[in-house]
Write a protein that holds these residues in place. Structure first.
Motif, PDB file in Angstrom:
ATOM      1  N   THR A 553       0.962  -1.117   0.066  1.00 24.30           N
ATOM      2  CA  THR A 553      -0.028   0.158   0.039  1.00 24.30           C
ATOM      3  C   THR A 553       0.862   1.303   0.012  1.00 24.30           C
ATOM      4  OG1 THR A 553      -1.814  -0.999   1.219  1.00 24.30           O
ATOM      5  CG2 THR A 553      -1.966   1.131   1.437  1.00 24.30           C
ATOM      6  N   LEU A 554       1.673   1.171   0.973  1.00 26.32           N
ATOM      7  CA  LEU A 554       2.971   2.275   0.703  1.00 26.32           C
ATOM      8  C   LEU A 554       3.551   2.560  -0.405  1.00 26.32           C
ATOM      9  CD1 LEU A 554       4.052   4.597   2.622  1.00 26.32           C
ATOM     10  CD2 LEU A 554       5.804   3.009   3.286  1.00 26.32           C
ATOM     11  N   TRP A 557       1.170   4.032  -2.736  1.00 29.65           N
ATOM     12  CA  TRP A 557       0.700   5.484  -2.498  1.00 29.65           C
ATOM     13  C   TRP A 557       1.788   6.455  -3.048  1.00 29.65           C
ATOM     14  CZ3 TRP A 557       2.439   9.408   0.689  1.00 29.65           C
ATOM     15  CH2 TRP A 557       1.674  10.305   1.050  1.00 29.65           C
ATOM     16  N   HIS A 564      -5.149   8.973  -2.878  1.00 26.73           N
ATOM     17  CA  HIS A 564      -5.600   7.939  -2.333  1.00 26.73           C
ATOM     18  C   HIS A 564      -6.434   6.973  -3.287  1.00 26.73           C
ATOM     19  CE1 HIS A 564      -4.728   9.491   1.457  1.00 26.73           C
ATOM     20  NE2 HIS A 564      -5.700   8.867   2.155  1.00 26.73           N
ATOM     21  N   ARG A 581      -5.422   1.801   5.744  1.00 22.55           N
ATOM     22  CA  ARG A 581      -4.194   1.341   5.821  1.00 22.55           C
ATOM     23  C   ARG A 581      -2.936   2.343   6.094  1.00 22.55           C
ATOM     24  NH1 ARG A 581      -4.124  -3.018   0.631  1.00 22.55           N
ATOM     25  NH2 ARG A 581      -5.458  -4.394   1.576  1.00 22.55           N
ATOM     26  N   LEU A 582      -3.324   3.653   5.709  1.00 24.62           N
ATOM     27  CA  LEU A 582      -2.267   4.658   5.708  1.00 24.62           C
ATOM     28  C   LEU A 582      -2.443   5.317   7.092  1.00 24.62           C
ATOM     29  CD1 LEU A 582      -2.721   6.773   2.469  1.00 24.62           C
ATOM     30  CD2 LEU A 582      -0.764   5.361   2.922  1.00 24.62           C
ATOM     31  N   GLN A 594       5.570  11.273   6.560  1.00 25.62           N
ATOM     32  CA  GLN A 594       5.346  11.712   5.232  1.00 25.62           C
ATOM     33  C   GLN A 594       6.329  13.025   5.247  1.00 25.62           C
ATOM     34  OE1 GLN A 594       1.301  12.181   3.817  1.00 25.62           O
ATOM     35  NE2 GLN A 594       0.696  11.232   5.667  1.00 25.62           N
TER      36      GLN A 594
END
Length: 615
Positions: A553-554, A557, A564, A581-582, A594
């Motif tokens: 997921t990361l 992204w 998103h 998830r983030l 971030q």
């Protein structure tokens, strides 16, 4: 087979002897001889390992107890008697004896025995190279034989063979007594019957010999100090002062007094101030209203009397100050300076010179003790650094650590310090403050510090050890030293090398502080796996436990520019799922994940991970 194995395990748990294990295995071997034989072999190996471990533990305890006993004795004769008695008991020999080196005659002579009955044997002298003992003395190496009378490896002489025959000795083992490379004598263990000495018995006798050599030399020096104090008292001009000097100095030296105690006693006897300087002009001790040291070079170190005494080695006087060099074995160790009183008469001058002699003995003892401890710590640290990471805690290493005050089963940080070669010994000495171990290792100084914060340890060492010449420190940990330091040491060295390559001498850092910069500079030795674990480890661990895909997921992204919906489309999930998830990623990595610098680290780690997976 299960029945055989269970029975042998039960016997092992009950600490049954090897004979009982063997007998039980043979009784149970009727149905399955081959399997029973294998089980018996394994059980006997386990039993032998347990016996060997207990034997080593008992030997170590015996050596520690021996060291305590020898340290408590100040009379050289009593020390010698204790040594041979301990040797006889530890090795299980019929006879033990000790021959001392005679430098004037170039041979060794019998000085102490335990279990001997022959007067001829007790008066024996061993020329260098003659017999087993003479060969030990000549080569300064251990030798042993199960049957000396028939062993033609040794140069037999009529005198030695006759004395050995009268004592009835057959098996003989001898080890050299060495202190700082100087030969002191030979320690023997012997039996009146055929006996092949095992290598571990020879090593045990050698360890006892090492303790004996140091204790013997120290007891001699204590006796010399007492004799010097007697001479000091006899030379003193006044009966009252002589009695005071004798009583006080003798009590101080033989009770373990230091240079400061001698300075105070001398100052009170002569009614003056006293300062003891080391060989570099730094004050070691003082008594009374001495001149202030000031800043920079101590004015006392530059005083004419001190300079004159350095050249002559004798008592010198100038400008109301007296000084005498402190020397031992031709080496200048410092200076005793005093003042604040009227002129010294001849007897008082001799008092000062004798006090300098006693101070020299104390400084020499302290220097040798420090050197012996330094070698012990260096060898222990070298063994820990060479031990692979993750190994089972070694009982011997733990015990050796306890002897030098290091708890090797607790978390520590390993640091590697780069500095100028000529500063390494001084840096190791300075680093020892607050450290479990510190020593020169190769082209660097390695420091082992109790604690868990590698970054804090690196910063503290770089600050404390730096000066005109910088000290660059790389640190790693925490790690349990008894389980091996090889991995942590390699990481700390890579970090220190990276700091130098980045043009940051005099700085201290852990690998995590350098981020990808340390990885790039690391070259062929770069620890990619360690870097990935530091940066992405929390996410990867979570994925492994929960079956989730936070790492993926990361990556999606970042790849879609932080959107998103775009990330959701890439992953074929709902945007709310990506948001959830983030949120979990932020909880695991921290709120700053971030931020530009942290995000760059994460993207680099993700790319390296993808290359690893697809490569």
């Amino acid at each position: 087979m299960p029945q055989i194995a269970l029975e042998l395990l039960r016997l092992l748990a009950q600490d049954a002897p090897a004979e009982q294990l063997d007998a039980s295995a043979r009784e149970l071997a009727a149905d399955d001889p081959a399997t029973a034989a294998a089980a018996r072999e394994l059980a006997m190996r386990v039993r032998a390992g347990v016996d060997a471990s207990r034997r080593r533990e008992a030997e170590l305890s015996a050596l520690v107890e021996t060291a305590r006993e020898l340290a408590s004795r100040s009379d050289p004769g009593a020390v010698l008697e204790a040594i041979v008695q301990r040797a006889r008991a530890l090795v299980g020999a019929d006879v033990s004896y000790l021959a001392l080196h005679d430098p004037d005659r170039g041979d060794t002579y019998m000085r102490a025995t335990a279990g001997s009955v022959s007067a001829r044997f007790q008066a024996l002298r061993l020329p260098l190279g003659a017999g087993l003992g003479g060969l030990v003395a000549q080569t300064e190496r251990p030798y042993w034989t199960p049957d000396y009378p028939t062993d033609d490896r040794y140069r037999h002489t009529t005198e030695i063979d006759a004395a050995v025959a009268e004592e009835g000795l057959i098996a003989i083992c001898g080890v050299p007594l060495l202190v700082d490379g100087a030969f002191v004598g030979v320690l023997f263990a012997a039996n009146r019957s055929y006996r092949p000495f095992r290598r571990d018995e020879v090593a045990l006798l050698g360890s006892l010999g090492a303790l004996a050599a140091v204790s013997l030399v120290q007891s001699r020096r204590a006796a010399e100090a007492a004799a010097a104090l007697d001479a000091l008292s006899a030379a003193h001009g006044g009966i009252e002062q002589a009695a005071a000097a004798h009583d006080r100095f003798t009590a101080l030296v033989l009770a373990g007094g230091d240079v400061a105690d001698i300075a105070a006693a001398l100052g009170e006897v002569l009614g003056c101030w006293v300062v003891v300087l080391d060989d570099e002009g730094v004050r070691l001790a003082g008594h009374g209203a001495a001149p202030a040291p000031g800043e920079g070079v101590d004015p006392l170190a530059e005083a004419p009397a001190v300079r004159e005494s350095e050249g002559t080695g004798r008592l010198a006087a100038a400008d109301g100050l007296w000084a005498v060099s402190v020397t031992a074995a031709g080496q200048r160790l410092g200076t005793v300076a005093l003042g604040g009183r009227d002129a010294l008469d001849a007897g008082q001058g001799r008092t000062v010179e004798r006090a300098a002699m006693v101070t020299a003995l104390l400084l020499n003892l302290r220097m040798r003790a420090a050197e012996a401890e330094r070698r012990t710590r260096t060898e222990l640290l070298g063994d820990l650094v060479a031990r692979p990471a993750g190994a089972t805690a070694d009982r011997d290493l733990v015990q050796r650590g306890k002897l030098v005050g290091a708890r090797l089963t607790a978390p520590h940080v390993v640091a590697v310090v780069h500095c100028a070669p000529e500063r390494r010994r001084a840096v190791a000495f300075a680093a020892a403050s607050g450290a479990a171990l510190a020593a020169e290792q190769g082209d660097a100084v390695v420091v082992l510090v109790p604690g868990e914060d590698a970054s804090a340890v690196a910063d503290d060492l770089a600050r404390r050890l730096g000066g005109v010449e910088p000290a660059t420190v790389g640190a790693a940990g925490p790690v349990v030293p008894a389980r091996g330091l090889a991995g942590a040491h390699a990481e700390a060295r890579r970090t220190a090398d990276a700091l130098l390559a980045l043009g940051l001498p005099g700085r201290g850092a852990a690998a995590a502080d350098l981020g990808f910069a340390g990885l790039v500079i690391g070259g062929e030795r770069a620890d990619v796996d360690g870097y990935l674990d530091r940066v992405l480890g929390p996410l990867a661990d979570y994925d492994d436990r929960r079956g989730s895909d936070l790492v993926g997921t990361l990556a999606a992204w970042f790849a879609t520019g932080g959107g998103h919906r775009a990330a959701a489309a890439e992953l074929h999930v709902h945007p709310n799922t990506v948001a959830q998830r983030l949120g979990r990623i932020g909880a695991l990595l921290g709120p700053d994940w971030q931020e530009p610098e942290r995000a760059l680290e994460l993207q680099l780690a993700l790319r390296l991970r993808r290359l690893r997976v697809n490569g």
